[in-house]
Design a protein around this motif. Structure first.
Motif, PDB file in Angstrom:
ATOM      1  N   ARG A  60      23.696   0.496  10.807  1.00 53.56           N
ATOM      2  CA  ARG A  60      22.137   1.173  11.211  1.00 53.56           C
ATOM      3  C   ARG A  60      22.683   0.586  12.354  1.00 53.56           C
ATOM      4  O   ARG A  60      23.586  -0.256  12.917  1.00 53.56           O
ATOM      5  CB  ARG A  60      21.876  -0.499  10.487  1.00 53.56           C
ATOM      6  N   ARG A  62      21.301  -0.532  16.669  1.00 62.06           N
ATOM      7  CA  ARG A  62      21.111  -1.569  16.558  1.00 62.06           C
ATOM      8  C   ARG A  62      21.570  -0.937  18.752  1.00 62.06           C
ATOM      9  O   ARG A  62      22.047  -1.422  18.901  1.00 62.06           O
ATOM     10  CB  ARG A  62      21.165  -2.549  16.288  1.00 62.06           C
ATOM     11  N   PRO A  84      16.274  -1.184  16.124  1.00 63.31           N
ATOM     12  CA  PRO A  84      15.272  -0.063  15.274  1.00 63.31           C
ATOM     13  C   PRO A  84      13.567  -0.531  16.067  1.00 63.31           C
ATOM     14  O   PRO A  84      12.928  -1.567  16.595  1.00 63.31           O
ATOM     15  CB  PRO A  84      15.105  -0.709  14.073  1.00 63.31           C
TER      16      PRO A  84
ATOM     17  N   THR B 409      18.803   2.637   9.442  1.00 64.34           N
ATOM     18  CA  THR B 409      18.210   1.479  11.068  1.00 64.34           C
ATOM     19  C   THR B 409      16.950   2.190  11.472  1.00 64.34           C
ATOM     20  O   THR B 409      16.527   1.164  11.540  1.00 64.34           O
ATOM     21  CB  THR B 409      19.038   3.018  12.085  1.00 64.34           C
TER      22      THR B 409
END
Lengths: 267, 445
Positions: A60, A62, A84, B409
């Motif tokens: 993920r 950021r 995000p 994400t």
């Protein structure tokens, strides 16, 4: 007589090897002080991208804009989330006071609530917004704490061709250890730039917890600046990679950037 | 109606023109666009059917003229696929002309959520001009000072306030006098709460005194303020941070977003009784304040509001047109305890009617409590939380557990439930047949 003196000195050297070696190495405390004395500029803006990778390899990302300014000895830091997109606008503000006995003041703006929440800074060992660094780690950046550890400089090593001092730090008491979440740290501090290059830490139970590697050092506007931090949590096998770009120490940041109103209004 | 709001357009262009004299960004630097899509499918236990099938597209555009000024536009395409929460095309009688949604059929509507110009003038004055949300207060779940913007009660208070709050055409000016931050608010937009029709799932029947079944009722159109300047709301907030305390003092002169339901019993020529309900919006003064302070691992926070001349539907036979007036004092105190990935947040709300009146369907002194427990797991990949709101006077309330998970994400999944309980004539208990389970997704690019 001369032979006895040599034997005596040898005995002392064998019995107290660190003392002897320590005499040729600067003390941990003096190294900690030097990491604070380093020029960090008054103001700074940068892009900070956090890559969070779990043990299954899921990543993920950021992206944030991070602003920092010294007002006197007080350090103010604001981080604004760009991605995000569904949490865009989330923002974090810290007032870091020079007196270590005074807790930092921290606020978190949550756009879904349109409210700014005050956050306790007493939990400095908590993990920062899902990353593998704690609030305290984020605050220190490449400095090492002057107040929390008893240090011993144990060696010199070379990392990326640069000489570093190797320090072992033990929290000064159990309370500090619990607050930080570490029972021991091993730190590699660059002997020329006085910036942390690597850190190993152990949790309060004594288990190997994390490895942190700081790299990609470049001079930006004549100030040594890191551009990458990799953190591996050995307990969870989670990793965070911080990538820093667009660093600017000459940006003009007014004091009102570091207010709750700016968290709400955004950059 | 449109012409009244031209003042905002003129102000936007004027300030934008002034700011354009500063150093300009290239278009690529200046323009940012994003899109968030959310979906939420909720299944109602009692009806054994979908309560809502909601898909929302939220595009956002930011055009930054220079480092001190920006235009922000947030749009919304909302669709409830089974047209249940707001059946058909709502009349929106409490909404101003420039704030109405554009309905495309019964299921879908387009809305300009926010459109404002933000500028900093000489780093001394910060102006936000246009359609926006202005949020005051420290509490979660229930509102005391968060009264600048009205709310759509399509889902009572289950919807995120971000979605249910109705943005208004407003001017917000912020500046500092020494260590005190001053925020001045001017809202000429005559838009008020959107409450639901009698047949809607979340019609708040607990607010209305129902006449006996043998008595017919006539509900008149709400008498709504229309004057652009004279009927506008104004407010001021003074805030400061001193010795670890965040403090604010708030004053708001405004029309209550819920009308006063004047009711009159008449007997017709044919000897039939008839109740005429005439809703009318009334002016109020609100004085309040907030505080918060960190104590160890906890944050103590609180909020108070004193409302002058609040109108209440009355049970007293002496009440004129069924209404009595009293000053009202509301307070909330909360504590947030954070340890590691866990947050425990507890709040105590008090609501006191000061004068000796006989309010309908409530006590003079009401207490609500809330408890929220939240835990982040797997480096914030997974969050589990539960919110419990309870009215101690009447024993009704609701429980809202939810689990959310970041798939990647851009994508977050939600699974949750909202369970109401208690006496069905009371504020929360009236919705116990509306208890539901929800599955949703949020995706952004």
């Amino acid at each position: 007589m001369k032979t006895k003196l040599i034997l005596g000195l040898l005995t002392i050297a064998l019995l107290f090897p660190t003392t002897s070696r320590g005499q040729s190495l600067p003390s941990g405390q003096s190294i900690a002080d030097k990491t604070y004395a380093r020029n960090e500029g008054i103001s700074m803006s940068r892009k900070l991208t956090m890559e969070l990778k779990d043990k299954r390899g899921k990543v993920r990302i950021r992206e944030t804009t991070s602003l920092r300014k010294y007002i006197g000895d007080e350090k103010r830091l604001a981080i604004f989330y760009i991605t995000p997109k569904s949490i865009m606008g989330t923002a974090f503000l810290t007032y870091d006071y020079p007196d270590a006995s005074i807790d930092d003041d921290q606020w978190l703006y949550m756009p879904a609530l349109r409210k700014t929440r005050r956050i306790s800074a007493a939990n400095r060992g908590d993990y920062f917004l899902g990353t593998d660094l704690t609030y305290e780690d984020i605050k220190l950046e490449t400095r090492i704490s002057r107040d929390d550890y008893n240090y011993e400089t144990i060696d010199k090593e070379t990392i990326d061709g640069q000489e570093t001092y190797v320090l072992e730090g033990i929290p000064k008491n159990d309370k500090i250890a619990k607050e930080l979440g570490y029972s021991k740290v091993k730190l590699w501090v660059d002997a020329n730039m006085w910036m942390l290059r690597k850190a190993e830490s152990w949790d309060v139970a004594g288990n190997h917890l994390k490895t942190t590697v700081i790299s990609d050092f470049k001079k930006v506007q004549d100030i040594w600046t890191y551009h990458k931090i990799e953190v591996k949590n050995h307990k969870t096998n989670h990793e965070t990679i911080f990538r820093i770009s667009d660093v600017d120490y000459k940006t003009v940041l007014n004091d009102d950037v570091f207010t709750k109103e700016t968290l709400v209004n955004g950059l | 109606m449109l012409s009244k709001y031209n003042i905002f357009i003129v102000m936007l262009l004027l300030f934008a023109g002034l700011q354009a004299q500063e150093k300009q960004n290239t278009f690529k630097e200046a323009f940012k666009a994003s899109l968030v899509i959310t979906s939420d499918f909720s299944y109602e236990f009692k009806k054994s059917d979908l309560q809502k099938s909601e898909i929302i597209l939220k595009p956002e555009f930011i055009y930054r003229l220079n480092r001190n000024s920006k235009f922000v536009l947030k749009g919304q395409l909302y669709s409830d696929l089974n047209d249940n929460l707001e059946t058909g095309v709502p009349k929106e009688t409490t909404v101003s002309g420039m704030n109405k949604r554009l309905f495309i059929g019964d299921r879908t509507n387009l809305e300009l959520r926010e459109f404002y110009f933000y500028t900093k003038i000489k780093n001394k004055l910060r102006l936000t001009i246009g359609k926006q949300q202005i949020v005051w207060g420290e509490t979660d779940g229930l509102k005391l000072l968060d009264v600048v913007n009205p709310q759509n009660f399509r889902e009572f208070i289950l919807d995120d306030f971000e979605d249910s709050r109705i943005p208004l055409w407003s001017l917000k000016a912020e500046f500092d006098i020494k260590d005190i931050g001053v925020q001045f608010v001017w809202t000429p937009d005559n838009t008020y709460h959107i409450t639901q029709d009698f047949e809607a799932p979340f019609f708040t029947k607990s607010l209305f005194k129902s006449p006996p079944k043998s008595v017919s009722t006539v509900l008149n159109k709400p008498l709504k303020p229309k004057r652009f300047i004279a009927d506008s709301d104004v407010g001021i907030k003074l805030s400061t941070f001193t010795k670890g305390w965040d403090l604010s003092l708030n004053y708001f002169y405004f029309y209550d977003d819920l009308p006063v339901f004047y009711n009159e019993l008449k007997v017709t020529d044919t000897n039939n009784p008839i109740v005429t309900i005439s809703p009318k919006f009334k002016r109020q003064h609100l004085l309040g304040g907030t505080f918060n302070k960190v104590i160890g691992s906890s944050t103590l926070r609180g909020e108070i509001a004193y409302i002058f001349n609040q109108n209440f539907t009355s049970t007293s036979p002496e009440a004129v047109l069924g209404i009595e007036t009293s000053n009202q004092f509301k307070s909330a105190i909360g504590i947030d305890y954070i340890k590691g990935e866990n947050i425990i947040s507890a709040q105590l709300f008090s609501d006191i009617i000061i004068d000796n009146i006989s309010p309908y369907n409530r006590d003079k002194f009401e207490t609500n409590t809330s408890l929220k427990i939240s835990r982040d797991m797997m480096n914030d990949n997974l969050n589990a939380e539960v919110l419990w709101v309870h009215n101690t006077n009447h024993g009704d309330g609701y429980i809202k557990p939810q689990v959310s998970y970041w798939m990647n994400t851009k994508t977050q999944l939600f699974l949750g439930s909202s369970i109401f309980y208690g006496n069905e004539s009371k504020l929360f208990g009236q919705f116990k047949d509306r208890s539901r389970i929800s599955l949703g997704m949020r995706w952004g690019i």
